[in-house]
Write a protein that holds these residues in place. Structure first.
Motif: not given
Length: 474
Positions: A80, A255, A402
Motif C-alpha cells: 500500500l 490512489w 496489495t
C-alpha cells in the motif's frame, strides 16, 4: 549480447540500444530483481526455521501460525505504501529504503529473544517484501527496452522462485544443528546487494525524472544506454507516453488516479489477476508442500525432499517462460497456463478423492506447478508493469500487489480449515473452478501487451471492455 534493431513499430521508447548498453540494462535489472529474490526467500525460509523456533520459544499452534502469517499482513501494508513512496522519492530511492527495511527486519528476527520480538521482525520483513513486490515491476518496466521488456519483467518472477528454492536449500543446510537464526540471517546478504545497488550504480528511471521535470538528468541516463542522436526523440516519447488521459482530473493524485475511466480496465485486469494468482492455489503448495505431500502417504522425511524438487520445477519452468514471453506473447502463455492449471487441479483433486497411488498425486502436483510457473506466475508481474498508464503505474502496481498479498493471506489462513471441512481433493477442485473462470476472463478481456506501446495496449483494453477510447489532446 546482440544489439537491438530499430525497425519501426517493434520497439518502445528505447528502440535501438547498443550492445554494451544492453548489458548495462541487464545488470541494472538483475540488481533490481534482488528485491524479488528477497520476496521469495523471506516467504519461504520460515517453513524450515519454524520447526526449531517453536521448540526454542515453546510456541503454541496459534503462535506458530501467526509467525508465518504476520509477514503477509506486513506485506499488504508495504505494498500500500510502495506507490506513494516510489512516486514521491523515486523508484531508485524507494528500492534503497526497502533494502534498509529488509536489513532491519532480518536483524530483529535473527536477534529475537522471544515470540513478540520475532513477530515484530517478521512484520518489518513483510513491509519490505510487500513494498519491493510493488516497486520492482514498476522500475523494471520503465528501464526495459520493449524488445526484451517481457524477459526483464519475468526476471522478477525468476528471482522470486530462486529465493524460494534458496530458502529451502538454506533450511536443509542449517537443519542438522537447528540453526534457525542462521537460516533467516542469510537474507541479509541480498538485502545488502539491493541497498548497495540503489546507492552506487542504479539510475533513476527516465520516465520518473521527466515526469518531475528533471529532463537533464533523464537525458544523462538515456545517453548511457541509447544512441546519442535518439535522446531528444526518446525524451519526447516518454513525455507523450506519460501524459494522463483526457478524462483525467488534474486534481487527482496518488490512489485517486486509479478512479479515472481510462484507467479502470487496466485496474480490473490487474486486481483480478492478482486475486486469481493466489486463489488458484499456488501458495497452498509452496507453504504447505510437505504437509500436502505427506497426506498422499509419502513419509515426512521424503516430503521435505519432494518440496525441494517442487522448488526446482518452479525455477526451471520460470526459465521456460523467460525464453518464450517475448516471442509467443503474454496472452498465449496465460491461456495455456490457466488451462494446464485447471486440468492438473481437477486430476490432483481426483487423486485424493479416489485415494490413487501417491506417485500420481505428486505427478499432478508437479504438472500444476509447471503450468503455473510457465505462465500465470511470471506473466502477472509482467502485466502489472505494462497495462497501467505511466502516470498511474506505481499506484496501479501497488494496488494490484496489495490485493495479491491480501488473497495470499486469506488462502494461507483458511486452506487447512477448508481441507478439514470439505476434504483435500474437493479443496483442489475449488481452486480449479477459480482457474477455469480466470481462463474465460483472460480470453475475453486481457489483450496482448508484448511489443506494444502503452497507447496500443490502452486501445486494446478499451475495445475488450467495450469502452470508446477518448482522444488525447496535443
Amino acid at each position: 549480447m546482440q544489439a537491438f534493431s530499430s525497425e519501426p513499430g517493434t520497439e518502445g521508447p528505447l528502440r535501438a540500444v547498443p550492445g554494451p548498453a544492453t548489458r548495462t540494462v541487464w545488470i541494472w535489472a538483475s540488481t533490481i530483481a534482488v528485491g524479488g529474490f528477497l520476496f521469495g526467500f523471506d516467504t519461504g525460509v520460515i517453513s524450515g526455521a519454524l520447526l526449531f523456533i517453536k521448540r526454542e520459544f515453546g510456541l503454541t499452534a496459534f503462535e506458530q501460525g501467526s509467525v508465518v502469517s504476520v509477514l503477509l499482513l506486513g506485506a499488504m501494508a508495504g505494498a500500500l505504501a510502495a506507490g506513494w513512496l516510489a512516486d514521491r522519492l523515486g523508484r531508485r530511492a524507494a528500492l534503497g529504503v526497502e533494502g534498509l527495511v529488509f536489513l532491519l527486519g532480518t536483524a530483529l528476527a535473527v536477534t529475537a529473544t522471544g515470540y513478540w520480538t520475532l513477530v515484530l521482525g517478521r512484520v518489518v520483513l513483510g513491509v519490505a517484501v510487500g513494498a519491493a513486490s510493488a516497486t520492482v515491476p514498476a522500475y523494471l518496466s520503465e528501464i526495459a527496452p520493449k524488445r526484451i521488456r517481457g524477459r526483464l519483467l519475468t526476471l522478477n518472477q525468476l528471482m522470486i522462485t530462486s529465493g524460494i528454492l534458496a530458502a529451502y536449500l538454506v533450511n536443509l543446510a542449517f537443519s542438522a544443528g537447528g540453526r534457525w537464526r542462521e537460516m533467516i540471517g542469510v537474507g541479509a546478504l541480498p538485502a545488502l546487494v539491493l541497498l548497495a545497488g540503489a546507492a552506487f550504480w542504479l539510475p533513476e528511471t527516465p520516465a520518473w525524472l521527466i515526469a518531475r521535470g528533471r529532463v537533464d538528468k533523464a537525458r544523462a541516463v538515456l545517453r548511457s544506454i541509447a544512441h546519442p542522436e535518439e535522446v531528444d526523440d526518446l525524451v519526447h516519447r516518454y513525455r507523450s507516453g506519460g501524459r494522463p488521459g483526457p478524462d483525467a482530473d488534474p486534481g487527482r493524485s496518488g490512489w485517486r488516479v486509479l478512479l479515472a475511466a481510462s484507467v479502470r480496465p487496466a485496474l480490473v485486469v490487474g486486481l483480478l489477476l492478482a486475486a486469481v494468482q493466489q486463489f488458484g492455489g499456488i501458495n497452498t503448495i509452496i507453504y504447505y508442500a510437505p504437509t500436502v505431500i505427506e497426506g498422499t502417504g509419502i513419509s515426512a522425511g521424503n516430503s521435505i525432499f519432494c518440496s525441494v524438487f517442487i522448488g526446482v520445477i518452479n525455477l526451471v519452468m520460470t526459465l521456460v517462460a523467460i525464453r518464450f514471453i517475448d516471442t509467443r506473447g503474454r496472452r498465449r502463455l496465460l491461456l495455456v497456463s490457466l488451462a494446464g492449471m485447471t486440468i492438473s487441479l481437477v486430476l490432483l483433486g481426483l487423486s485424493f478423492v479416489l485415494v490413487l497411488d501417491p506417485a500420481l498425486s505428486l505427478v499432478f502436483m508437479v504438472l500444476y506447478i509447471a503450468a503455473y510457473s510457465a505462465g500465470l506466475g511470471p506473466v502477472f508481474w509482467v502485466l502489472i508493469g505494462e497495462v497501467f498508464p505511466p502516470h498511474a503505474r506505481a499506484v496501479g502496481s501497488a494496488a494490484s500487489t496489495t490485493v495479491n498479498w491480501l488473497a495470499n493471506f486469506v488462502v494461507s489462513l483458511t486452506f487447512l480449515t477448508v481441507v478439514n471441512s470439505v476434504g483435500t481433493g474437493q479443496t483442489f477442485w475449488l481452486f480449479a473452478v477459480v482457474c477455469a473462470f480466470a481462463l474465460w476472463f483472460v480470453a475475453r478481456y486481457v489483450p496482448e501487451t508484448g511489443g506494444r506501446e502503452f497507447d496500443e495496449v490502452d486501445t486494446a483494453l478499451a475495445e475488450r471492455f467495450g469502452r470508446r477510447r477518448p482522444q488525447r489532446t496535443a
